[in-house]
Design a protein around this motif. Structure first.
Motif, PDB file in Angstrom:
ATOM      1  N   THR A  43     -39.236  -8.384 -24.096  1.00 43.06           N
ATOM      2  CA  THR A  43     -39.626  -9.666 -24.609  1.00 43.06           C
ATOM      3  C   THR A  43     -38.291 -10.304 -25.353  1.00 43.06           C
ATOM      4  N   PRO A  44     -37.779 -11.227 -24.671  1.00 38.63           N
ATOM      5  CA  PRO A  44     -36.460 -11.899 -25.459  1.00 38.63           C
ATOM      6  C   PRO A  44     -36.858 -12.790 -26.572  1.00 38.63           C
ATOM      7  N   MET A  45     -35.995 -12.486 -27.520  1.00 38.03           N
ATOM      8  CA  MET A  45     -36.117 -13.529 -28.578  1.00 38.03           C
ATOM      9  C   MET A  45     -34.582 -13.827 -29.225  1.00 38.03           C
ATOM     10  N   LEU A  46     -34.767 -15.325 -29.302  1.00 35.91           N
ATOM     11  CA  LEU A  46     -33.417 -16.153 -29.490  1.00 35.91           C
ATOM     12  C   LEU A  46     -33.433 -16.399 -31.093  1.00 35.91           C
TER      13      LEU A  46
ATOM     14  N   GLU B  32     -45.233 -11.244 -20.680  1.00 25.47           N
ATOM     15  CA  GLU B  32     -44.157 -11.074 -19.743  1.00 25.47           C
ATOM     16  C   GLU B  32     -43.425 -12.370 -19.340  1.00 25.47           C
ATOM     17  N   GLU B  33     -44.040 -13.546 -19.528  1.00 24.94           N
ATOM     18  CA  GLU B  33     -43.452 -14.748 -19.426  1.00 24.94           C
ATOM     19  C   GLU B  33     -42.806 -15.475 -20.679  1.00 24.94           C
ATOM     20  N   THR B  34     -43.064 -14.689 -21.755  1.00 23.22           N
ATOM     21  CA  THR B  34     -42.544 -15.356 -23.126  1.00 23.22           C
ATOM     22  C   THR B  34     -41.187 -14.936 -23.319  1.00 23.22           C
ATOM     23  N   ILE B  35     -40.661 -16.299 -23.871  1.00 26.50           N
ATOM     24  CA  ILE B  35     -39.493 -16.167 -24.468  1.00 26.50           C
ATOM     25  C   ILE B  35     -39.365 -16.771 -26.052  1.00 26.50           C
TER      26      ILE B  35
ATOM     27  N   VAL C 115     -38.385 -10.506 -11.184  1.00 23.33           N
ATOM     28  CA  VAL C 115     -37.998  -8.980 -11.266  1.00 23.33           C
ATOM     29  C   VAL C 115     -37.327  -8.568 -12.673  1.00 23.33           C
ATOM     30  N   LEU C 116     -37.084  -9.837 -13.481  1.00 28.10           N
ATOM     31  CA  LEU C 116     -36.590  -9.520 -14.734  1.00 28.10           C
ATOM     32  C   LEU C 116     -37.706  -9.770 -15.676  1.00 28.10           C
ATOM     33  N   ARG C 117     -38.943  -9.973 -15.442  1.00 26.68           N
ATOM     34  CA  ARG C 117     -40.037 -10.145 -16.301  1.00 26.68           C
ATOM     35  C   ARG C 117     -41.260  -9.284 -16.053  1.00 26.68           C
TER      36      ARG C 117
END
Length: 696
Positions: A521-524, A162-165, A575-577
């Motif tokens: 989990t967002p990925m850039l 949950e803290e991963t980007i 809240v977002l994670r």
């Protein structure tokens, strides 16, 4: 090398070439071979000794050579029937790579000799080629289990999902164009100070690296003056790709890369390809698996001369075979234990769950990986599809898998393009695609959200091109996706028109903000924060040149600043994670819903509102879900306003005494800073606004 060599029985385990301090044990699997020959080479490539492995336990051939040590070059020749119509393709004239080789000397050099059949013959692969391929093949190298590398107390960051980007990058592509890096294009360059500082400043927590397992350059690409740039043609599942080494470098360079990332607090995720190999279809070369035991390593068609091609690249590994599954599991553990990597992204991962009856979320591979004590502690993510029957399996993988969510990519792009009827779809994606993932105890982090990845347009190209431009690939622009959900804002490609440029910049900010405000989990994609373009090429797999490399110079510093701002905003607000899905249920702590979809004037969305094809905005008010232990007492909220339409006035809910809404993000005015909102909020057209409810 002395020709009088005594070979002993040795042991069937471990597989591969294992040095014990006094000699080397060789063990290799082949169920259908009749004889297995070990070939030893001098470092100049001269083949000196051929020895038949003397023992066979089950289907593992093995032998032990005393006095041999690390650095020895070797390969195999497998004897057996050459009957393609029965699925057998043994040809002892072909030097074969050890599937468990820990190091390779280079890459195959294309010649008719590396094919098991006569490539000039009328009957193709039904013929038998007698040329020796050794002079065109790399050799395997015996490696010591402990090369003395000093890990300096390295510890994996162990960051929760949950803290991963994620930050997806190519070893060479990210570094070749950087003006301040020594030895660009190497493992060392990827972990250089400028790259580490850039990723840390951006706020990404893990680098997801395109394939670095040893892979080959396809012959048809070399003939066109191109190369296999991305690396999805594996020929060695245990060996690092040598093209990313500095001259004379070795495994220590890859270990140093991982160590430096860990020291910077950044995890290392490897993109791995276990669905197929680089040997291609029935007309492909004989480099390793095909010559060692074609019927065991590959899934063959009903007519066993041909291959099942669920990968689209010519063949599919037979993961159902216990020894092939063992190889995959051994390979994964090797990268965790030897190179300290933190997880894997599996290419075409649906293939790994294929059985004779189709995809099975309880297939042997998934069960094996879940019970493995080494792999249980690393991150596992994959593409939940292949091109086989029933190959699209988004949401069907078991815990603890993350899945790349292409629905997220397509529907977020379409919302910001202005397509009709997208509000309800965007709501589903912003709330973690619960309709796909909220079952069997899976967390919201199961959805790996992305707008762009290596496969497709870059972010600037999504807003600059309405169609693909892949002419440089030499396939008459027939390759790559045709459905990109992209839009050029009025002009195809680069433009100096200030209005179009501002439209593109704002839409980029909108999509990036949407990504960071969504559950999952967002990925850039590396380079998107810099405005990197591929000139409209959405399939740059063969472009090892400025088309495929990230352009560092000339980037827009304001957009980079915004990218850092929105990533840090996500990291600052739990809240977002959240791992728990938000379902608009009253919280136990205060009876307030954890998710509230509101209209601009305050009331909740109705069924008619959701079904309105002309609605172009979505407003989400999010709080911590009940049962989230460490945050049950946090009473603040995040409100996200996604407005793809015209200017909008939003009536904010009245906070209780001592609390205020603060506008923290606005893609229409990214440099405005935080301020309290005490009256209806004016929201610009085509923008994203994020507000925080907190004590004044």
């Amino acid at each position: 090398m002395n020709g009088n060599v005594e070979i002993r029985a040795g042991r069937p385990a471990p597989l591969g070439a294992t040095w014990d301090g006094e000699g080397v044990n060789f063990a290799i699997f082949s169920q259908h071979a009749t004889k297995m020959t070990l070939c030893l080479f001098d470092e100049d490539g001269t083949e000196r000794i051929n020895l038949a492995l003397p023992e066979r336990d089950g289907h593992v051939w093995h032998g032990y050579l005393p006095g041999l040590g690390p650095g020895q070059h070797y390969g195999y020749r497998a004897h057996g029937p050459y009957r393609p119509d029965e699925g057998h393709r043994f040809n002892p004239n072909k030097l074969l790579l050890d599937p468990y080789a820990r190091w390779l000397t280079g890459h195959p050099r294309w010649s008719g000799a590396v094919f098991g059949y006569d490539v000039t013959a009328r009957h193709g692969d039904l013929t038998f080629d007698t040329r020796d391929s050794a002079g065109h093949m790399p050799r395997c190298v015996v490696m010591a289990a402990d090369d003395g590398f000093d890990w300096q107390g390295d510890r994996p960051p162990g960051r929760p999902m949950e803290e991963t980007i994620l930050y997806e990058a190519h070893v060479k592509g990210l570094t070749m164009g950087h003006p301040g890096i020594a030895a660009p294009g190497t493992y060392a360059a990827l972990a250089s100070d400028p790259i580490l500082e850039h990723i840390r400043a951006l706020g990404a927590t893990a680098i997801q690296i395109l394939p670095i397992h040893a892979f080959l350059n396809d012959e048809h690409l070399i003939e066109k003056g191109l190369t296999n740039y991305w690396g999805y043609q594996t020929i060695g599942f245990f060996a690092p790709e040598p093209r990313y080494l500095t001259p004379g470098g070795g495994p220590h360079e890859l270990k140093e890369m991982v160590r430096r990332f860990h020291a910077a607090g950044i995890e290392v995720i490897l993109d791995v390809v276990y669905n197929h190999t680089g040997e291609g279809n029935h007309l492909g070369p004989t480099l390793s698996f095909r010559g060692l035991d074609n019927r065991s390593y590959y899934r063959l068609a009903e007519t066993p001369r041909r291959y099942i091609n669920d990968s689209g690249t010519g063949n599919s590994l037979n993961i159902e075979h216990p020894m092939v599954l063992r190889m995959v599991m051994d390979s994964l553990r090797h990268w965790v234990e030897t190179y300290h990597v933190d997880g894997f992204r599996f290419d075409l991962a649906a293939s790994l769950g294929r059985t004779a009856h189709g995809f099975d979320r309880n297939a042997a591979f998934f069960q094996a990986i879940r019970q493995d004590p080494v792999l249980a502690r690393v991150k596992l993510m994959g593409e939940p599809w292949d091109i086989g029957p029933g190959g699209y399996q988004l949401g069907a993988f078991p815990n603890p898998w993350g899945e790349h969510n292409d629905r997220y990519r397509d529907q977020v792009r379409r919302f910001w393009r202005g397509d009709a009827g997208m509000v309800s779809k965007l709501a589903n994606r912003v709330s973690g695609s619960a309709i796909r993932f909220d079952h069997d105890g899976r967390p919201s982090t199961s959805s790996v959200n992305f707008i762009t990845c290596h496969d497709g347009f870059t972010l600037i190209d999504v807003v600059s091109y309405a169609r693909k431009h892949n002419e440089a690939n030499g396939e008459n622009n027939a390759d790559g996706h045709d459905h990109n959900a992209s839009d050029n804002c009025g002009v195809e490609g680069p433009t100096d028109d200030p209005e179009i440029r501002e439209c593109r910049n704002r839409r980029r900010r909108n999509m990036l903000a949407t990504l960071m405000l969504s559950q999952g989990t967002p990925m850039l994609l590396a380079g998107d924060e810099l405005g990197n373009s591929q000139g409209g090429n959405n399939n740059a797999y063969c472009q090892d040149n400025p088309i495929g490399w990230v352009t560092w110079e000339g980037h827009n510093p304001d957009f980079l600043a915004f990218a850092r701002q929105v990533v840090q905003f996500r990291r600052a607000h739990p809240v977002l994670r959240q791992k728990r899905f938000l379902h608009a249920r009253p919280r136990l702590v205060d009876g307030v819903p954890d998710l509230y979809w509101r209209k601009a004037d305050g009331p909740p969305m109705t069924e008619a509102d959701w079904a309105d094809p002309e609605r172009r905005h979505l407003i989400a008010e999010m709080r911590m879900a009940s049962g989230t232990p460490e945050y049950d007492r946090l009473e603040y909220a995040v409100m996200a306003i996604f407005n793809a339409g015209g200017p909008l006035t939003v009536d904010l809910p009245s906070p209780r005494e001592g609390w205020l809404w603060y506008r923290e993000l606005d893609t229409a005015d990214p440099a405005c800073g935080s301020f309290a909102v005490r009256k209806p909020l004016k929201v610009h057209g085509e923008s994203v606004v994020a507000l925080i409810l907190k004590k004044s």
